[in-house]
Design an enzyme around this catalytic site. Structure first.
Site, PDB file in Angstrom:
ATOM      1  N   ASP A 181       0.870  -1.170   0.000  1.00  0.00           N
ATOM      2  CA  ASP A 181       0.000   0.000   0.000  1.00  0.00           C
ATOM      3  C   ASP A 181       0.919   1.235   0.000  1.00  0.00           C
ATOM      4  O   ASP A 181       2.138   1.134   0.156  1.00  0.00           O
ATOM      5  CB  ASP A 181      -0.948  -0.017   1.208  1.00  0.00           C
ATOM      6  CG  ASP A 181      -2.191   0.835   0.942  1.00  0.00           C
ATOM      7  OD1 ASP A 181      -2.132   1.727   0.063  1.00  0.00           O
ATOM      8  OD2 ASP A 181      -3.217   0.628   1.610  1.00  0.00           O
TER       9      ASP A 181
HETATM   10  C1  NOJ Z   1      -4.019   3.881   0.085  1.00  0.00           C
HETATM   11  C2  NOJ Z   1      -5.193   2.964   0.203  1.00  0.00           C
HETATM   12  O1  NOJ Z   1      -5.148   2.303   1.449  1.00  0.00           O
HETATM   13  C3  NOJ Z   1      -5.291   1.930  -0.902  1.00  0.00           C
HETATM   14  O2  NOJ Z   1      -6.532   1.289  -0.805  1.00  0.00           O
HETATM   15  C4  NOJ Z   1      -5.113   2.552  -2.237  1.00  0.00           C
HETATM   16  O3  NOJ Z   1      -5.224   1.576  -3.240  1.00  0.00           O
HETATM   17  C5  NOJ Z   1      -3.756   3.233  -2.285  1.00  0.00           C
HETATM   18  N1  NOJ Z   1      -3.721   4.261  -1.272  1.00  0.00           N
HETATM   19  C6  NOJ Z   1      -3.461   3.836  -3.653  1.00  0.00           C
HETATM   20  O4  NOJ Z   1      -4.297   4.894  -3.936  1.00  0.00           O
END
Ligand code: NOJ
Length: 726
Positions: free
Chosen positions: A283
């Site tokens: 993430d």
């Molecule tokens: C943080 C989020 O937790 C995740 O779900 C997302 O895909 C990523 N950012 C990228 O935007």
């Protein structure tokens, strides 16, 4: 444990394998250490803020730093929709100018649509309809390339039992069986190769992110291995089985170890137990979040890179840590080349499975022929109408009578954010999006006066009384802004704000029937609406054709058929609240000394899992449970006892009375949506493999045995109890 072979999973999506495994190995053999590490890196497609642009050979202006990194083979994927021209230009650099020709992937969060938005995933789950989820996935598959992406960070299949957590909006609710089916269907739709370039899905957030303590986003997750395996893991297993090409490890710690560096999770469970063969993408800065003054898993970034790679994290989203540390670590002998090669191989195999060597570019002609926004709006409208859940309907106040004069009041009717909900950055399709547009299109005679806000200020009682005076019925909007759920949107209290309760009282005082229209991204505590409104319709954040869809339901063009996939609490203090809870040794129902109840309020949900009304009514008779040849069969006669056609969601639940660990009160095992004409009876038979009733006791799969109970019914609390033995 079952081993999933990616090639086979992809073949089911119609994947074209452009190069052979031997060619992938040859490619890896040719790559420098820097090029290998480059594949493990994800950077922003937009490059440095205000950085210079450079034109490629065809005159497309690209962020110069990103273009140069691609040229050097220093990046495996980009994040952020960059548009078709930029996507193809980056890809031309990767395929024609880089030393080793490896196509790029570009990803972002297209989780419930792109230019056209279907309702938020929590709403989608309330349709209990795999075909609908698949259709939504196909919509994403078609529209994602239009924004210059071939990868979406969806589906999120995190189970959630606590609506204080704002990301409950992004997932399929609280049931692992239903959530798994939904996630798998979305994966298949997204990876259906329906668009102008195949799109990869990403199962997230691995794992148990939805179990954040006290519903606080990114918080600690502590749970038994049995709960993890029985509740939080199954939807990932279904998604892997459906062929999901990528998985995103979660931000949180799981029993003390952050998922980003959790070898047990990323290697033993994901690859060993689930048989995943795609690649993992962290993430956003997830690896860096393990640094010494945050999760505290290593003193240095180099130490973190070693840990994350060894755990099984293949690609690093945006932290720059792999990019900065890995080459040196290999040269110093602190990271074995075999680990780098393993992750490069995982990534190249996914790119190959997407057919990217064969066709790396977005086909603009195909795109132009496919983006039919009017057709997509019609689809989104039909989907959104099926996601509405009717929670109350006294005296059949809904559907609205033909010709009735309607006073539409409350906030949000024209607020596109509230209608579209979280992750809605790319909207272009606004066909009957707002409620006034929808009602106008449906020919409803209405006036719109906001009269009160979502949270602030006081009610304009005069305007409200004046609006009600001229109307036969009031449709009043309650809930939360669409931007008040989603990532980082945990709340202390899920109660209806004071101003909305005041508005309800003022509306009641007018003497006109009140239809409460709920728009929100999470279940709220709404005892006041349950008591005082004549009807309550949960429309969630219904997406870009939401206004039209709500009008369809209010007018009865569509008979509501949604069923809740999370429980609605009476009060925030009940959270976490879930239907598939374990039993206690003390009764829960009565408020008395030393019983498992609350002294100041009820223990049960206001509206339980599986619940939802229709404009007609259904009755069950002749319920029966039998077991033969490894199959549990639940059957019943289901009758439409009302005056209009409707769809009943017939649900099957079981309870194991005695186990090696205590077993839940009820667990959903199967369901069927049954359309019934007025007066029609259907004999509904639900077959459940007995093997499906097995459960995990820590790391041991235990077959169901002994005395059992079952229900074939319309929600998680009703129905005749059927007894049988295994
Ligand atoms: C943080 C989020 O937790 C995740 O779900 C997302 O895909 C990523 N950012 C990228 O935007």
């Amino acid at each position: 444990m079952r081993k999933i072979v990616m090639v086979a999973a992809l073949a089911s999506c119609g994947a074209a394998m452009a190069i052979t495994d031997a060619e992938i190995e040859a490619l890896i053999g040719k790559m420098t250490v820097e090029e290998k590490v480059g594949q493990l890196v994800q950077l922003a497609s937009a490059g440095k803020a205000d950085g210079p642009l450079s034109e490629d050979a065809t005159g497309v202006a690209l962020p110069a730093d990103v273009a140069e990194t691609v040229r050097k083979g220093g990046v495996g994927s980009l994040i952020g929709a960059c548009g078709v021209a930029n996507f193809n230009a980056f890809q031309r650099i990767a395929m024609n100018e880089a030393r080793v020709k490896i196509p790029l992937m570009v990803g972002h969060d297209m989780i419930h649509g792109v230019m056209t938005q279907a309702p938020i995933p929590l709403a989608l789950s309330c349709a209990w309809d795999e075909k609908l989820w698949y259709d939504c996935g196909r919509l994403i598959a078609v529209e994602t390339p239009a924004k210059g992406c071939n990868w979406t960070f969806a589906p999120m299949v995190d189970m959630c039992r606590d609506s204080r957590w704002g990301r409950i909006a992004e997932g399929p609710g609280q049931d692992p069986y239903l959530g798994g089916k939904m996630g798998a269907a979305l994966v298949k739709g997204i990876q259906s190769r329906a668009g102008a370039l195949p799109v990869a899905a990403c199962l997230k957030h691995f794992a148990a992110y939805g179990g954040a303590e006290a519903g606080r986003d990114y918080n600690t997750v502590e749970m038994s291995e049995s709960t993890f395996r029985n509740v939080y893991l199954p939807p990932f297993e279904d998604g892997v089985r459906a062929g999901a090409l990528t998985v995103m490890p979660a931000f949180n710690t799981l029993n003390g170890v952050p998922c980003s560096v959790n070898k047990w999770l990323l290697t033993d469970i994901l690859r060993g137990h689930l048989g995943f063969e795609g690649f993992t993408i962290s993430d956003w800065e997830g690896v860096k979040e393990c640094e010494f003054d945050r999760h505290g898993m290593a003193e240095t970034h180099a130490g973190l890179a070693v840990l994350a790679l060894a755990a099984g994290m293949d690609q690093d989203m945006m932290s720059g840590l792999y990019q900065r540390e890995l080459v040196q670590l290999i040269q110093d002998g602190k990271v074995p080349m075999s680990e780098i090669d393993r992750s490069v191989r995982n990534i190249l195999k996914v790119k190959n499975a997407l057919g990217l060597w064969e066709n790396p570019y977005i086909d603009e002609a195909k795109l132009a022929s496919q983006i039919d926004l009017a057709a997509h709006a019609r689809l989104a409208r039909a989907i959104a109408a099926k996601c509405c859940v009717l929670l109350k309907n006294d005296n059949s106040v809904l559907p609205l009578e033909k010709g009735a004069r309607v006073a539409l009041v409350g906030p949000g009717a024209e607020d596109c954010d509230s209608i579209s909900g979280t992750w809605s950055a790319y909207i272009e399709n606004r066909f009957e999006m707002t409620l006034p547009e929808g009602l106008r299109g449906a020919g409803v005679d209405f006036t719109y006066t906001p009269c009160y806000d979502w949270k602030k200020g006081s009610v304009d009682s005069d305007a409200l009384a004046a609006a009600a005076a001229k109307a036969d019925v009031v449709v009043a909007i309650f809930g939360q802004r669409g931007t008040e759920s989603g990532e980082g949107w945990s709340v202390l209290d899920v109660a209806l704000p004071k101003v909305q309760v005041e508005a309800l009282d003022a509306l009641k005082a007018t003497g006109k029937p009140v239809v409460a229209l709920l728009m929100n991204g999470r279940p709220l505590a709404i005892p006041e609406l349950a008591e005082k409104a004549d009807a309550v319709l949960e429309a969630w954040c219904p997406g870009t054709s939401g206004g039209g869809a709500i009008a369809d339901v209010l007018t009865g063009k569509v008979n509501p058929e949604g069923r809740l996939t999370t429980e609605f609490p009476v009060a925030t203090g009940q959270l976490p609240l879930y239907y598939n809870r374990l039993r206690t040794g003390r009764p829960t129902e009565v408020s008395a000394q030393y019983l498992s109840c609350y002294r100041d309020g009820p223990f049960r949900a206001l509206y339980p899992f599986g619940y939802g009304l229709s404009y007609t009514t259904f009755a069950y008779a002749n319920e029966k449970a039998t077991v033969a040849d490894g199959t549990l069969t639940l059957e019943a006669d289901v009758t439409n006892t009302g005056r209009v056609a409707g769809v009943e969601t017939v649900q099957a639940y079981t309870r194991q009375m005695v186990g090696v660990e205590s077993r839940p009160v009820r667990e959903l095992r199967a369901w069927r949506k049954v359309p019934l004409a007025p007066g029609e009876t259907q004999h509904v038979v639900l077959n459940i493999p007995v093997a499906q009733l097995s459960y995990w006791a820590k790391d041991r799969l235990v077959p169901a045995a002994g005395p059992m109970r079952a229900w074939i019914t319309s929600d998680s609390v009703s129905g005749k109890t059927l007894e049988f033995r295994l």
